[in-house]
Design a protein around this motif. Sequence first.
Motif, PDB file in Angstrom:
ATOM      1  N   ASP A 176       0.817  -1.219   0.000  1.00 54.93           N
ATOM      2  CA  ASP A 176       0.000   0.000   0.000  1.00 54.93           C
ATOM      3  C   ASP A 176       0.850   1.269   0.000  1.00 54.93           C
ATOM      4  O   ASP A 176       1.102   1.832  -1.051  1.00 54.93           O
ATOM      5  N   VAL A 177       1.309   1.701   1.153  1.00 49.10           N
ATOM      6  CA  VAL A 177       2.056   2.963   1.235  1.00 49.10           C
ATOM      7  C   VAL A 177       3.525   2.663   1.540  1.00 49.10           C
ATOM      8  O   VAL A 177       3.923   1.507   1.601  1.00 49.10           O
ATOM      9  N   ILE A 178       4.321   3.714   1.734  1.00 47.47           N
ATOM     10  CA  ILE A 178       5.741   3.499   2.019  1.00 47.47           C
ATOM     11  C   ILE A 178       5.925   3.103   3.483  1.00 47.47           C
ATOM     12  O   ILE A 178       5.426   3.765   4.391  1.00 47.47           O
ATOM     13  N   HIS A 179       6.600   1.992   3.700  1.00 49.86           N
ATOM     14  CA  HIS A 179       7.002   1.558   5.036  1.00 49.86           C
ATOM     15  C   HIS A 179       8.520   1.488   5.034  1.00 49.86           C
ATOM     16  O   HIS A 179       9.155   1.635   3.985  1.00 49.86           O
ATOM     17  N   SER A 180       9.107   1.244   6.192  1.00 56.35           N
ATOM     18  CA  SER A 180      10.555   1.100   6.219  1.00 56.35           C
ATOM     19  C   SER A 180      10.947   0.024   7.217  1.00 56.35           C
ATOM     20  O   SER A 180      10.463   0.008   8.352  1.00 56.35           O
ATOM     21  N   PHE A 186      20.688  -4.741  13.576  1.00 55.54           N
ATOM     22  CA  PHE A 186      21.270  -5.087  12.274  1.00 55.54           C
ATOM     23  C   PHE A 186      21.885  -3.852  11.604  1.00 55.54           C
ATOM     24  O   PHE A 186      22.571  -3.957  10.592  1.00 55.54           O
ATOM     25  N   GLY A 187      21.568  -2.675  12.117  1.00 56.19           N
ATOM     26  CA  GLY A 187      22.247  -1.456  11.682  1.00 56.19           C
ATOM     27  C   GLY A 187      21.736  -0.788  10.424  1.00 56.19           C
ATOM     28  O   GLY A 187      22.156   0.311  10.119  1.00 56.19           O
ATOM     29  N   GLN A 188      20.869  -1.448   9.657  1.00 57.23           N
ATOM     30  CA  GLN A 188      20.438  -0.838   8.393  1.00 57.23           C
ATOM     31  C   GLN A 188      18.942  -0.599   8.371  1.00 57.23           C
ATOM     32  O   GLN A 188      18.186  -1.289   9.028  1.00 57.23           O
ATOM     33  N   LYS A 189      18.552   0.373   7.535  1.00 56.37           N
ATOM     34  CA  LYS A 189      17.131   0.603   7.291  1.00 56.37           C
ATOM     35  C   LYS A 189      16.927   0.531   5.789  1.00 56.37           C
ATOM     36  O   LYS A 189      17.816   0.887   5.026  1.00 56.37           O
ATOM     37  N   GLN A 190      15.751   0.074   5.383  1.00 56.22           N
ATOM     38  CA  GLN A 190      15.438   0.127   3.961  1.00 56.22           C
ATOM     39  C   GLN A 190      13.938   0.360   3.798  1.00 56.22           C
ATOM     40  O   GLN A 190      13.132  -0.271   4.481  1.00 56.22           O
ATOM     41  N   ASP A 191      13.591   1.266   2.877  1.00 48.67           N
ATOM     42  CA  ASP A 191      12.180   1.543   2.628  1.00 48.67           C
ATOM     43  C   ASP A 191      11.542   0.432   1.811  1.00 48.67           C
ATOM     44  O   ASP A 191      12.185  -0.153   0.940  1.00 48.67           O
ATOM     45  N   ALA A 192      10.278   0.162   2.103  1.00 49.17           N
ATOM     46  CA  ALA A 192       9.456  -0.695   1.247  1.00 49.17           C
ATOM     47  C   ALA A 192       8.515   0.254   0.513  1.00 49.17           C
ATOM     48  O   ALA A 192       7.677   0.907   1.130  1.00 49.17           O
ATOM     49  N   CYS A 214       8.754  -0.652  11.994  1.00 49.34           N
ATOM     50  CA  CYS A 214       8.477   0.165  10.809  1.00 49.34           C
ATOM     51  C   CYS A 214       8.905   1.585  11.144  1.00 49.34           C
ATOM     52  O   CYS A 214       8.486   2.156  12.140  1.00 49.34           O
ATOM     53  N   THR A 215       9.780   2.146  10.322  1.00 54.70           N
ATOM     54  CA  THR A 215      10.344   3.441  10.666  1.00 54.70           C
ATOM     55  C   THR A 215      10.026   4.510   9.624  1.00 54.70           C
ATOM     56  O   THR A 215      10.776   5.433   9.384  1.00 54.70           O
ATOM     57  N   GLU A 216       8.852   4.343   8.991  1.00 55.17           N
ATOM     58  CA  GLU A 216       8.356   5.369   8.070  1.00 55.17           C
ATOM     59  C   GLU A 216       6.896   5.587   8.444  1.00 55.17           C
ATOM     60  O   GLU A 216       6.120   4.619   8.447  1.00 55.17           O
TER      61      GLU A 216
END
Length: 350
Positions: A176-180, A186-192, A214-216
């Motif tokens: 649906d919308v942007i999640h992260s 683990f040290g990294q973030k990546q948007d979905a 979820c960090t977005e």
Amino acid sequence: MRRGSIVQLVLLGVLFGAGAAAVAIFVPWLPDPASEQADRIDFVFWFVTVICIAIFALVAAVIVYSLLKFRARPDDDSDGPPVHGHTGLEIVWTAVPAVLVTAISIVSAIVLARNDHLPSASAAGGQKDPLKPLVVQVIAQQFAWLFKYPAYGNATSSTLRLPLHVPVDLRLKSLDVIHSFWVPEFGQKQDAVPGLDTHVVVTPKRLGTFPVICTELCGLGHAVMRSWTTVMPRQDFVSWANRQKGAAAGGASGSGTAAAKTIFVNNGCNGCHTFKPAGANGKVGPDLDKLSESAKTAGQPLDDFIRQSIVDPNAYIAPGYPRGVMPETFSSLPKEQLDALVKYLSGGSK
Ligand code: CUA
């Protein structure tokens, strides 16, 4: 410059440097790394921090020394001495930061490249090893995570299980919308991002259970869009994954109630629902032991009602329960698992 002044300057520098170092070392700024990627990120962090502490100590020492040494006396109304540029000093304060910034960018570029690197799949005897690397599909939707293991019969789980010391290719997808996707350890973030394929590489190096966050900002349920990841010994992971594969396949052949129960538990249904055959006693959503009554109230055949409630939970809301609480992620369950789940639930409530 007199020797006494230099000693004072150095003392001030050591004082400020020690203070800043204490803040950097003794405040727990970052979690204990649990992946090889996090280790490299930590290295960049400390590399930059050490440079910053040195510059801070130098600048703070000169400022404080000047404030004390060159302050105007109460009766001193004279102008200060006229000072023009100082070519040597200007060259130094241009060259030193240039060197430092270049060093930081080189170190960062190396770490970024290495953190993105995925060992290519090796084929041993024509049979591809599913753990080199392990591919996990991460499906994000308001407001839940679903993890799918293509190498293990597309088995799904609402928590992320990973084998120790195995590079994992997490392929992110949003419905649906942007999640992260973020696991602090683990040290990294990546948007979905909907319509875009993103991925992130993680090589777990420590056993344990860590939060998936979820960090977005993705809507009202953003703050509760959380799950867990468990790093397991390689052998434990393989036997777990094979059990999930068996469950998914058992669901397909329509044989196993035990298989369907595994699907039920893996997808976290038991966290929110009560269902006696699965030993579940969640209270967030409707009681699944009373599904036949709910289907009657909704005016639908039992199996159709169950299927719709799983894939499109907002189509019918049981009286007394709020809309939009049940995640819609289960619409991406493989068909065999969905069929098994419907059969399991309708069987248990008859
Ligand atoms: Cu999904 Cu915030």
